[in-house]
Scaffold this active site. Structure first.
Site, PDB file in Angstrom:
ATOM      1  N   TYR A  65      39.990 -48.771  14.266  1.00 44.26           N
ATOM      2  CA  TYR A  65      39.575 -47.506  14.872  1.00 44.26           C
ATOM      3  C   TYR A  65      38.412 -46.903  14.091  1.00 44.26           C
ATOM      4  O   TYR A  65      37.388 -46.527  14.666  1.00 44.26           O
ATOM      5  CB  TYR A  65      40.742 -46.521  14.913  1.00 44.26           C
ATOM      6  CG  TYR A  65      40.294 -45.106  15.213  1.00 44.26           C
ATOM      7  CD1 TYR A  65      39.746 -44.770  16.451  1.00 44.26           C
ATOM      8  CD2 TYR A  65      40.397 -44.103  14.245  1.00 44.26           C
ATOM      9  CE1 TYR A  65      39.317 -43.474  16.727  1.00 44.26           C
ATOM     10  CE2 TYR A  65      39.983 -42.806  14.514  1.00 44.26           C
ATOM     11  CZ  TYR A  65      39.433 -42.502  15.749  1.00 44.26           C
ATOM     12  OH  TYR A  65      39.001 -41.224  16.007  1.00 44.26           O
ATOM     13  N   LYS A  69      34.408 -46.160  15.308  1.00 38.42           N
ATOM     14  CA  LYS A  69      33.756 -44.856  15.242  1.00 38.42           C
ATOM     15  C   LYS A  69      32.502 -44.907  14.370  1.00 38.42           C
ATOM     16  O   LYS A  69      31.499 -44.247  14.675  1.00 38.42           O
ATOM     17  CB  LYS A  69      34.733 -43.791  14.737  1.00 38.42           C
ATOM     18  CG  LYS A  69      35.881 -43.498  15.688  1.00 38.42           C
ATOM     19  CD  LYS A  69      35.385 -43.091  17.081  1.00 38.42           C
ATOM     20  CE  LYS A  69      34.759 -41.718  17.088  1.00 38.42           C
ATOM     21  NZ  LYS A  69      34.296 -41.303  18.438  1.00 38.42           N
TER      22      LYS A  69
END
Length: 296
Positions: free
Chosen positions: A136, A140
């Site tokens: 994750y 990002k």
């Protein structure tokens, strides 16, 4: 006072942050267009951000002064199990939106996360080296790079773990702790890694202040960061909830060992915002009482 009412397009408008951003900007009587996909409530526009033609048509039609790009897949299990699919939304769609924003002259604020850091050397300044520990966090970080490559004048706002009014307790890694408290089964909760939680209304007000400065001609670009001022472990958060709501917590024990790969202490330096006179923080006790009272 602004010369004109800005037109704001918010992606992820049905999400935890997006709902409050739309609410607060509308309360300021700004012209707000909310975009969602999986949970499209009344008043929102449905658009799959992975479909480039649909996104291009949407932005061409709406011609926003500012785009707040808050949509992303942030649940770790989904990212881990559907990484390539997640990259289409978190990375590729973000780069495409940045390209469209630059082309049509819209300002852009892209929402990112403290998970771009490994948490070993806080507080992190905006130009400190990133080292995400999770897929994750990597998506990002890649999204930040995609946005700034396509649109160097864009703005990145990194935020910490968020909480606020939820549609289900599991919607936030903070509010889900109430479920642990209410369930009398013995449970171990992390007292190891630290967090700087922020109420979504604080982030929404920060966005409002940033856009107000933009609309007055102030150059707002590059990376900005906000961390909540209080630093708490998840175990400490449960103790706060226990105290506020008079719930027993004897069945909860603190865990001092690392769990899943996440930064130990990803506190971020807030100075780029505070130097602009922008600062909003809701005391955790007050904020968590407000958003969890309906669940009791």
């Amino acid at each position: 006072m602004l010369d004109k009412v800005p037109r704001i397009l918010v992606t992820g408008a049905s999400g935890l942050l997006g709902r409050t951003v739309v609410k607060i900007l509308k309360e300021r009587e700004w012209n707000v267009v909310g975009v969602a996909f999986s949970r499209v409530d009344s008043g929102l526009i449905k658009c799959d951000l992975r479909n480039q033609e649909s996104v291009s048509a949407l932005i061409e039609k709406e011609k926003p002064d500012v785009i707040i790009h808050a949509a992303a897949e942030r649940f770790p299990d989904v990212v881990e199990n559907k990484y390539e699919e997640t990259c289409l939304l978190n990375v590729k769609a973000s780069g495409h939106i940045a390209s469209l924003a630059k082309h049509c002259g819209s300002k852009l604020i892209h929402i990112s996360t403290d998970y771009v850091f490994d948490g070993t050397s806080p507080p992190y300044k905006v130009d400190d080296e990133c080292n995400p520990l999770s897929k994750y966090g990597q998506t990002k970080l890649d999204s930040e790079r995609a946005v700034l490559t396509e649109y160097p004048a864009a703005c990145i706002l990194r935020v910490p773990v968020l909480y606020g009014p939820v549609e289900r307790l599991e919607e936030s890694a903070v509010t889900c702790l109430l479920g642990v408290l209410k369930n009398s089964e013995p449970k171990s909760v992390s007292h190891y890694d630290k967090r700087c939680p922020a109420h979504v209304s604080d982030i929404a007000r920060i966005l409002y202040d940033m856009i107000a400065l933009m609309m007055k001609g102030k150059t707002i670009s590059g990376i900005f960061q906000w961390s909540g001022i209080e630093k708490l472990t998840k175990y400490e958060m449960t103790l706060v909830m226990s105290q506020i709501f008079s719930l027993p917590h004897a069945h909860i024990t603190p865990s001092f060992t690392p769990g899943a790969l996440r930064p130990y202490d990803p506190e971020m330096d807030r100075s780029r915002l505070t130097e602009l006179g922008i600062s909003h923080h809701t005391n955790f006790k007050d904020g968590i009482k407000d958003c969890l009272t309906p669940w009791l």
